[in-house]
Motif scaffolding. Structure first.
Motif, PDB file in Angstrom:
ATOM      1  N   GLU A  53       0.718  -1.008   0.153  1.00 44.23           N
ATOM      2  CA  GLU A  53      -0.203  -0.062   0.089  1.00 44.23           C
ATOM      3  C   GLU A  53       0.806   1.174  -0.117  1.00 44.23           C
ATOM      4  O   GLU A  53       1.921   1.026   0.423  1.00 44.23           O
ATOM      5  CB  GLU A  53      -0.846   0.025   1.117  1.00 44.23           C
ATOM      6  N   ASN A  54       0.357   2.183  -0.506  1.00 41.22           N
ATOM      7  CA  ASN A  54       0.894   3.809  -0.482  1.00 41.22           C
ATOM      8  C   ASN A  54       0.011   4.747  -0.221  1.00 41.22           C
ATOM      9  O   ASN A  54      -1.036   4.744  -0.892  1.00 41.22           O
ATOM     10  CB  ASN A  54       1.590   3.900  -1.807  1.00 41.22           C
ATOM     11  N   ALA A  55       0.444   5.521   0.577  1.00 41.24           N
ATOM     12  CA  ALA A  55      -0.363   6.705   1.255  1.00 41.24           C
ATOM     13  C   ALA A  55      -1.621   6.527   1.443  1.00 41.24           C
ATOM     14  O   ALA A  55      -2.835   7.560   1.502  1.00 41.24           O
ATOM     15  CB  ALA A  55      -0.085   7.935   0.066  1.00 41.24           C
ATOM     16  N   LYS A  56      -2.170   5.571   1.888  1.00 40.62           N
ATOM     17  CA  LYS A  56      -3.505   5.071   2.202  1.00 40.62           C
ATOM     18  C   LYS A  56      -4.342   5.169   0.982  1.00 40.62           C
ATOM     19  O   LYS A  56      -5.581   5.528   1.102  1.00 40.62           O
ATOM     20  CB  LYS A  56      -4.044   5.881   3.381  1.00 40.62           C
ATOM     21  N   CYS A  57      -3.974   5.438  -0.139  1.00 34.44           N
ATOM     22  CA  CYS A  57      -4.787   5.760  -1.252  1.00 34.44           C
ATOM     23  C   CYS A  57      -4.543   4.904  -2.216  1.00 34.44           C
ATOM     24  O   CYS A  57      -5.345   4.699  -3.375  1.00 34.44           O
ATOM     25  CB  CYS A  57      -4.374   7.231  -2.040  1.00 34.44           C
ATOM     26  N   LEU A  58      -3.590   3.928  -2.166  1.00 36.60           N
ATOM     27  CA  LEU A  58      -3.142   3.005  -3.306  1.00 36.60           C
ATOM     28  C   LEU A  58      -3.083   1.628  -2.735  1.00 36.60           C
ATOM     29  O   LEU A  58      -2.385   1.458  -1.663  1.00 36.60           O
ATOM     30  CB  LEU A  58      -2.139   3.647  -4.140  1.00 36.60           C
ATOM     31  N   GLN A  59      -3.343   0.626  -3.341  1.00 36.84           N
ATOM     32  CA  GLN A  59      -3.230  -0.648  -2.771  1.00 36.84           C
ATOM     33  C   GLN A  59      -3.016  -1.803  -4.176  1.00 36.84           C
ATOM     34  O   GLN A  59      -3.614  -1.417  -4.959  1.00 36.84           O
ATOM     35  CB  GLN A  59      -4.358  -1.104  -2.046  1.00 36.84           C
ATOM     36  N   ALA A  60      -2.127  -2.291  -3.949  1.00 40.18           N
ATOM     37  CA  ALA A  60      -1.418  -3.115  -5.060  1.00 40.18           C
ATOM     38  C   ALA A  60      -1.535  -4.818  -4.372  1.00 40.18           C
ATOM     39  O   ALA A  60      -0.987  -4.958  -3.351  1.00 40.18           O
ATOM     40  CB  ALA A  60      -0.314  -2.961  -5.488  1.00 40.18           C
ATOM     41  N   ASN A  61      -2.129  -5.640  -5.109  1.00 44.84           N
ATOM     42  CA  ASN A  61      -2.183  -6.885  -4.711  1.00 44.84           C
ATOM     43  C   ASN A  61      -1.900  -7.993  -5.765  1.00 44.84           C
ATOM     44  O   ASN A  61      -2.234  -7.621  -6.843  1.00 44.84           O
ATOM     45  CB  ASN A  61      -3.621  -7.308  -4.416  1.00 44.84           C
ATOM     46  N   ALA A  62      -0.919  -8.813  -5.453  1.00 42.35           N
ATOM     47  CA  ALA A  62      -0.678 -10.076  -6.262  1.00 42.35           C
ATOM     48  C   ALA A  62      -1.138 -11.262  -5.979  1.00 42.35           C
ATOM     49  O   ALA A  62      -1.151 -11.722  -4.656  1.00 42.35           O
ATOM     50  CB  ALA A  62       1.058  -9.863  -6.283  1.00 42.35           C
ATOM     51  N   PHE A  63      -1.729 -12.002  -6.815  1.00 44.08           N
ATOM     52  CA  PHE A  63      -2.337 -12.979  -6.397  1.00 44.08           C
ATOM     53  C   PHE A  63      -1.562 -14.229  -7.030  1.00 44.08           C
ATOM     54  O   PHE A  63      -1.601 -14.422  -8.326  1.00 44.08           O
ATOM     55  CB  PHE A  63      -3.929 -13.487  -6.977  1.00 44.08           C
ATOM     56  N   ILE A  64      -1.203 -15.185  -6.313  1.00 45.90           N
ATOM     57  CA  ILE A  64      -0.563 -16.339  -6.976  1.00 45.90           C
ATOM     58  C   ILE A  64      -1.193 -17.403  -6.482  1.00 45.90           C
ATOM     59  O   ILE A  64      -1.444 -17.902  -5.158  1.00 45.90           O
ATOM     60  CB  ILE A  64       0.905 -16.511  -6.195  1.00 45.90           C
ATOM     61  N   GLN A  65      -2.165 -18.066  -7.250  1.00 45.47           N
ATOM     62  CA  GLN A  65      -3.039 -19.138  -6.894  1.00 45.47           C
ATOM     63  C   GLN A  65      -2.043 -20.438  -6.242  1.00 45.47           C
ATOM     64  O   GLN A  65      -0.994 -20.551  -6.795  1.00 45.47           O
ATOM     65  CB  GLN A  65      -4.039 -19.802  -8.127  1.00 45.47           C
ATOM     66  N   ALA A  66      -2.919 -21.161  -5.719  1.00 46.03           N
ATOM     67  CA  ALA A  66      -2.294 -22.394  -5.162  1.00 46.03           C
ATOM     68  C   ALA A  66      -1.754 -23.505  -6.095  1.00 46.03           C
ATOM     69  O   ALA A  66      -0.661 -24.086  -5.983  1.00 46.03           O
ATOM     70  CB  ALA A  66      -3.305 -23.227  -4.228  1.00 46.03           C
ATOM     71  N   GLY A  67      -2.553 -23.403  -7.286  1.00 38.86           N
ATOM     72  CA  GLY A  67      -2.105 -24.108  -8.470  1.00 38.86           C
ATOM     73  C   GLY A  67      -0.960 -23.706  -9.041  1.00 38.86           C
ATOM     74  O   GLY A  67      -0.113 -24.602  -9.825  1.00 38.86           O
ATOM     75  N   ILE A  68      -0.387 -22.616  -8.870  1.00 39.37           N
ATOM     76  CA  ILE A  68       0.857 -22.423  -9.597  1.00 39.37           C
ATOM     77  C   ILE A  68       2.034 -23.134  -8.873  1.00 39.37           C
ATOM     78  O   ILE A  68       3.125 -23.304  -9.426  1.00 39.37           O
ATOM     79  CB  ILE A  68       1.184 -20.786  -9.438  1.00 39.37           C
ATOM     80  N   PHE A  69       1.824 -23.242  -7.533  1.00 38.68           N
ATOM     81  CA  PHE A  69       2.802 -23.834  -6.593  1.00 38.68           C
ATOM     82  C   PHE A  69       2.630 -25.475  -7.134  1.00 38.68           C
ATOM     83  O   PHE A  69       1.762 -25.952  -7.211  1.00 38.68           O
ATOM     84  CB  PHE A  69       2.697 -23.632  -5.310  1.00 38.68           C
ATOM     85  N   GLN A  70       4.000 -26.199  -7.107  1.00 34.16           N
ATOM     86  CA  GLN A  70       3.826 -27.414  -7.146  1.00 34.16           C
ATOM     87  C   GLN A  70       3.246 -28.226  -5.780  1.00 34.16           C
ATOM     88  O   GLN A  70       2.918 -29.181  -5.763  1.00 34.16           O
ATOM     89  CB  GLN A  70       5.494 -27.995  -7.635  1.00 34.16           C
ATOM     90  N   GLU A  71       3.667 -27.538  -4.744  1.00 33.72           N
ATOM     91  CA  GLU A  71       3.221 -27.960  -3.566  1.00 33.72           C
ATOM     92  C   GLU A  71       2.782 -26.747  -2.559  1.00 33.72           C
ATOM     93  O   GLU A  71       3.335 -25.584  -2.610  1.00 33.72           O
ATOM     94  CB  GLU A  71       4.507 -28.528  -2.858  1.00 33.72           C
ATOM     95  N   PHE A  72       1.650 -26.715  -1.870  1.00 36.02           N
ATOM     96  CA  PHE A  72       0.918 -25.737  -1.302  1.00 36.02           C
ATOM     97  C   PHE A  72       0.170 -26.440  -0.175  1.00 36.02           C
ATOM     98  O   PHE A  72      -0.825 -26.811  -0.316  1.00 36.02           O
ATOM     99  CB  PHE A  72       0.266 -25.010  -2.358  1.00 36.02           C
TER     100      PHE A  72
END
Lengths: 281, 300
Positions: A53-72
């Protein structure tokens, strides 16, 4: 990958473990949101979400699904910790960040729970590096309450069309003004800098635009300094969905295809600037 | 100027994407409008602010210049890369067999301590080699580099017309669709004379000739303007750049699409006498107003 089995010999239970054959599938997508030092990590059975997050005005999220991982594996409903993203990225790319070496770096990431460090095992060509990164007290993240039912305008376009525009943004302008409209000019990006104003118009029937759902004319200004970091995500992505809701909040969703052809998402939310004066055209 | 460059910044991608470019002047809102029509129907519109400028009329005539050199831009740019980037002026000394380029060292710098760079280009490397006067001329390297870059990109040879020290040197590039004249001021004799003392035998020129030419310049200067009469003590450190750079360059751009692109780059004239000769017709107006834009000149 002998080391992976060795690390299991430790009897302490991990609340969260995951492994990846190619660490770049994780590091690349984290780079797309790396504009602040610290990030919050949320792991659920669905996968891993990393928030900056930045300045309480911007939020960035990265999603890495469980399926991307070989083991989760996750033992609890959700696991939350805060971590220094710069350090995490440095560790993930400890064998080099370039795609050139033919042998990918394998990763196993383990976390015992609150108060424990995040342990990374990185292996390339038989060399193993173990990194322990201190985790921090999780802070509350912003809830933008961006609900798809409130979305007023939505445009999906190929990232190609925006890349040049974002990399050439006139940074002397304080704002990036985004106009979305069912009528002309349909989709317009404007900056108002020292040298004058610049407008970038996309017609709705352009080949770049895959979907155009605009119900009303909306013009909002967003701090260009906040949006500029999203260029990193844009550069990685193949498609981008631009949405605004009835409050003028902006959602940018980037579809990122990783080296193995899997799809991940990076999302940016940004608050509009409150006062929209009559802009010079 | 800068803002116009920024519109055309990434040339490779422009060539790929832009189909049509429309440049117009919106006088109602005082904006220069540049519209780029790109692939996929995308339109980029830049509304650039501009400022009024006084156009300079440099007094020169290439036909009467006794010395003409013509060379591929490549030759000259290969030569100037050897000079340090911080160097402000170079001296060009033409002799029947070769042309010597060397860095110009200001008076107060001890020539024994300064770094001297000198290189010679033999006559065979030039396409045209016409010399009547053998005066060395000294001019600004920065502007020269700029015009070399331009000439190199267009792949055209550069013609250099010059007379004596203190008279403008005209660098021109000719093509069927384009004719560009870059007029650079050269340092006047008083400076060179003092420099030649420093260098002693390095300058094989005829001093009598120099002074004659100098007097002549001076006379013309006196005729064109009164300000020229009060020559200040000459200062080789050119604190006062008398002419505003940005306005000049904007002028060049506004006529960029025409057949003839005329571009006068202000030199760093050393004293008023010289300046009034070169830009005699506009000296009066280049006073205070011009000074105000000087700050922008530095990285224009």
């Amino acid at each position: 990958m002998a080391f992976l089995s060795q690390s299991q010999s430790d009897d302490d239970p991990y609340t969260f473990t995951c492994s990846l054959d190619n660490v770049r599938n994780l590091s690349n997508i984290l780079k797309a949101i790396h504009f602040k030092d610290h990030a919050a990590c949320f792991a659920t059975t669905n996968g891993l979400k990393v928030t900056v997050e930045n300045a309480k005005c911007l939020q960035a999220n990265a999603f890495i699904q469980a399926g991307i991982f070989q083991e989760f594996n996750i033992q609890e409903e959700s696991v939350i910790f805060r971590i220094n993203l710069t350090v995490l990225l440095d560790c993930l790319t400890i064998f080099g960040a370039s795609a050139v070496p033919a042998t990918p770096t394998a990763l196993k990431m383990c976390y015992r729970g609150y108060g424990h460090p995040l342990t990374l095992f990185l292996e390339e060509g038989g060399v193993v590096t173990v990194c322990k990164i201190h985790t921090q007290e999780p802070e509350e993240t912003l809830d933008f309450d961006f609900c798809s039912t409130n979305v007023v305008n939505k445009i999906i376009l190929q990232s190609e069309g925006l890349k040049e525009a974002f990399s050439e943004l006139d940074m002397t302008s304080e704002f990036l003004q985004i106009t979305m409209s069912p009528a002309k000019p349909y989709f317009r990006l404007s900056t108002f800098g020292n040298a004058g104003s610049a407008h970038l118009d996309y017609p709705k029937d352009s080949d770049l635009i895959e979907a155009f759902h605009c119900t009303e004319t909306q013009t909002n200004r967003y701090k260009i300094s906040l949006l500029k970091p999203s260029t990193k995500a844009l550069a990685l992505s193949c498609k981008v969905s631009i949405r605004t809701d009835n409050r003028g909040f902006l959602s940018l969703q980037y579809m990122v295809r990783n080296e193995d052809g899997q799809i991940c998402f990076v999302e940016y939310y940004c608050c509009p600037d409150e006062e929209v004066q009559d802009a010079e055209s | 100027m800068k803002s116009v460059i920024s519109v055309f910044r990434s040339l490779p991608s422009l060539e790929k994407t832009v189909e049509k470019c429309l440049i117009s002047l919106n006088t109602n809102s005082s904006r220069l409008v540049i519209q780029l029509f790109c692939k996929y129907g995308v339109t980029k519109t830049h509304n650039l602010s501009y400022q009024d400028c006084e156009s300079l009329q440099a007094l020169y005539n290439t036909d009467t210049c006794p010395n003409v050199l013509r060379a591929p831009a490549r030759l000259l740019s290969d030569a100037v890369v050897h000079f340090p980037l911080t160097l402000s002026e170079v001296t060009l000394m033409a002799s029947p067999g070769k042309v010597i380029l060397k860095n110009y060292v200001e008076d107060e710098v001890d020539p024994n301590k300064a770094m001297l760079t000198e290189l010679s280009l033999s006559r065979e490397e030039f396409l045209e080699y016409q010399l009547q006067k053998l005066d060395p001329i000294t001019f600004c390297l920065r502007e020269f580099r700029g015009l070399l870059g331009f000439a190199e990109s267009s792949g055209l040879p550069i013609s250099i017309h010059f007379d004596c020290a203190g008279c403008p040197a005209v660098f021109s590039v000719d093509d069927t669709v384009l004719e560009a004249h870059f007029v650079l001021a050269t340092l006047s004799d008083t400076d060179l004379a003092s420099q030649s003392q420093n260098y002693g035998a390095a300058l094989p020129n005829n001093n009598d000739d120099d002074f004659l030419g100098d007097d002549l310049d001076y006379m013309i200067a006196m005729e064109t303007t009164l300000a020229g009469a009060s020559s200040p003590p000459h200062s080789p450190v050119f604190n006062n750049r008398p002419l505003p750079g940005p306005t000049l360059e904007e002028q060049a751009v506004s006529s960029g699409d025409e057949d003839e692109e005329e571009r006068e780059v202000p030199g760093t004239p050393p004293n008023k006498k010289f300046r009034s000769l070169f830009f005699g017709s506009i000296l009066q107006s280049s006073g205070q107003a011009a000074q105000e834009v000087l700050a922008e000149d530095s990285d224009g």
